[in-house]
Design an enzyme around this catalytic site. Structure first.
Site, PDB file in Angstrom:
ATOM      1  N   SER A  64     -14.427  21.902  25.368  1.00  0.00           N
ATOM      2  CA  SER A  64     -15.100  20.720  25.909  1.00  0.00           C
ATOM      3  C   SER A  64     -14.799  19.477  25.070  1.00  0.00           C
ATOM      4  O   SER A  64     -14.530  19.563  23.870  1.00  0.00           O
ATOM      5  CB  SER A  64     -16.609  20.922  25.951  1.00  0.00           C
ATOM      6  OG  SER A  64     -16.945  22.040  26.737  1.00  0.00           O
TER       7      SER A  64
HETATM    8  N1  SAH Z   1     -18.217  26.321  24.670  1.00  0.00           N
HETATM    9  C1  SAH Z   1     -16.786  26.371  24.839  1.00  0.00           C
HETATM   10  C2  SAH Z   1     -16.380  25.729  26.149  1.00  0.00           C
HETATM   11  C3  SAH Z   1     -15.451  26.596  26.902  1.00  0.00           C
HETATM   12  S1  SAH Z   1     -15.194  26.202  28.585  1.00  0.00           S
HETATM   13  C4  SAH Z   1     -16.049  25.782  23.654  1.00  0.00           C
HETATM   14  O1  SAH Z   1     -16.709  25.224  22.756  1.00  0.00           O
HETATM   15  O2  SAH Z   1     -14.831  25.882  23.576  1.00  0.00           O
HETATM   16  C5  SAH Z   1     -16.342  27.256  29.406  1.00  0.00           C
HETATM   17  C6  SAH Z   1     -16.194  28.726  29.168  1.00  0.00           C
HETATM   18  O3  SAH Z   1     -17.163  29.383  29.997  1.00  0.00           O
HETATM   19  C7  SAH Z   1     -14.851  29.332  29.550  1.00  0.00           C
HETATM   20  O4  SAH Z   1     -14.317  29.989  28.442  1.00  0.00           O
HETATM   21  C8  SAH Z   1     -15.183  30.311  30.678  1.00  0.00           C
HETATM   22  O5  SAH Z   1     -14.390  31.481  30.685  1.00  0.00           O
HETATM   23  C9  SAH Z   1     -16.641  30.636  30.384  1.00  0.00           C
HETATM   24  N2  SAH Z   1     -17.415  31.143  31.518  1.00  0.00           N
HETATM   25  C10 SAH Z   1     -17.371  30.762  32.825  1.00  0.00           C
HETATM   26  N3  SAH Z   1     -18.254  31.470  33.566  1.00  0.00           N
HETATM   27  C11 SAH Z   1     -18.889  32.320  32.703  1.00  0.00           C
HETATM   28  C12 SAH Z   1     -19.906  33.326  32.857  1.00  0.00           C
HETATM   29  N4  SAH Z   1     -20.461  33.611  34.037  1.00  0.00           N
HETATM   30  N5  SAH Z   1     -20.291  34.003  31.756  1.00  0.00           N
HETATM   31  C13 SAH Z   1     -19.750  33.734  30.525  1.00  0.00           C
HETATM   32  N6  SAH Z   1     -18.784  32.816  30.326  1.00  0.00           N
HETATM   33  C14 SAH Z   1     -18.359  32.107  31.395  1.00  0.00           C
END
Ligand code: SAH
Length: 213
Positions: A64
């Site tokens: 993000s």
């Molecule tokens: N917090 C992360 C942001 C990653 S983007 C960081 O600091 O890098 C969002 C993430 O949510 C992705 O890796 C995606 O695979 C995950 N995601 C999407 N749907 C999800 C779900 N139902 N359960 C767990 N993770 C999920």
């Protein structure tokens, strides 16, 4: 795994930029100033690590934008020792920021490769959240309730089970809406267990998807 003076200098500039954009919680700014964001990105993107931009990570996902991380963290008013559930471990960056603020972090990721990658990196850096490979829509009933819940993927609808796993007096931040744009929604649970919902602007996240990948 180097964190040079150059990186530290760029990080200070990023913190100034976030202040100018309205982030005022000193604990959030200090945490962002400490976490070496460049180590959470593919080496080819190192030069971009301290720009206020989202960037691709593995499995077609993104780390993000720093402003978004700061905004979601600030609105939760994280205090030392609080139990925080994160949905979407991704690169592990957001977990590291929460841990720098003194939170006890539980993080769920639906992509195995991201969950394992973040685990390896965070352990190397000395950050120790509890990692779970699974579907964030289910939350973690065994470890509930949580003081705070942060959803870092865009959900099509309010994840009801997560509201159930929030302590009275707790808060959850979750982007809600279609794939192209989501509204930042804050769910506050009163001491009596009543929920109040407020909206906090538009953001763009990768989608929150059901099931494991
Ligand atoms: N917090 C992360 C942001 C990653 S983007 C960081 O600091 O890098 C969002 C993430 O949510 C992705 O890796 C995606 O695979 C995950 N995601 C999407 N749907 C999800 C779900 N139902 N359960 C767990 N993770 C999920």
């Amino acid at each position: 795994m180097e964190d040079s003076f150059l990186h530290k200098g760029l990080r200070k500039k990023l913190v100034e930029e976030l202040k100018n954009k309205g982030i005022s919680d000193i604990n959030v700014l200090n945490a962002i100033n400490k976490v070496p964001r460049h180590l959470f990105m593919d080496s080819s993107f190192m030069h971009f690590a301290y720009k206020d931009k989202a960037f691709p990570i593995a499995a077609n996902q993104t780390i993000s934008q720093p402003y978004t991380v700061a905004f979601q963290t600030q609105i939760l008013e994280i205090k030392k020792g609080e139990k925080v559930l994160e949905i979407g471990t991704g690169s592990g960056y957001q977990s590291a920021v929460l841990i720098e603020m003194g939170a006890s972090v539980f993080t769920i990721e639906r992509h195995k490769v991201l969950s394992s990658g973040a685990q390896t990196l965070l352990m190397q850096l000395g950050y120790r959240p509890r990692f779970f490979y699974g579907d964030g829509f289910e939350g973690l009933p065994t470890y509930a309730p949580f003081d705070k819940i942060i959803v870092t993927a865009g959900a099509g609808h309010l994840p009801e089970k997560l509201i159930g796993q929030l302590k009275p007096g707790g808060k959850m931040i979750v982007p809600i809406g279609p794939e192209n744009e989501q509204t930042m929604v804050l769910v506050c649970k009163s001491d009596e267990g009543k929920t109040e919902i407020t909206e906090h602007g538009s953001f763009v996240f990768v989608p929150m998807l059901k099931g494991k990948a």
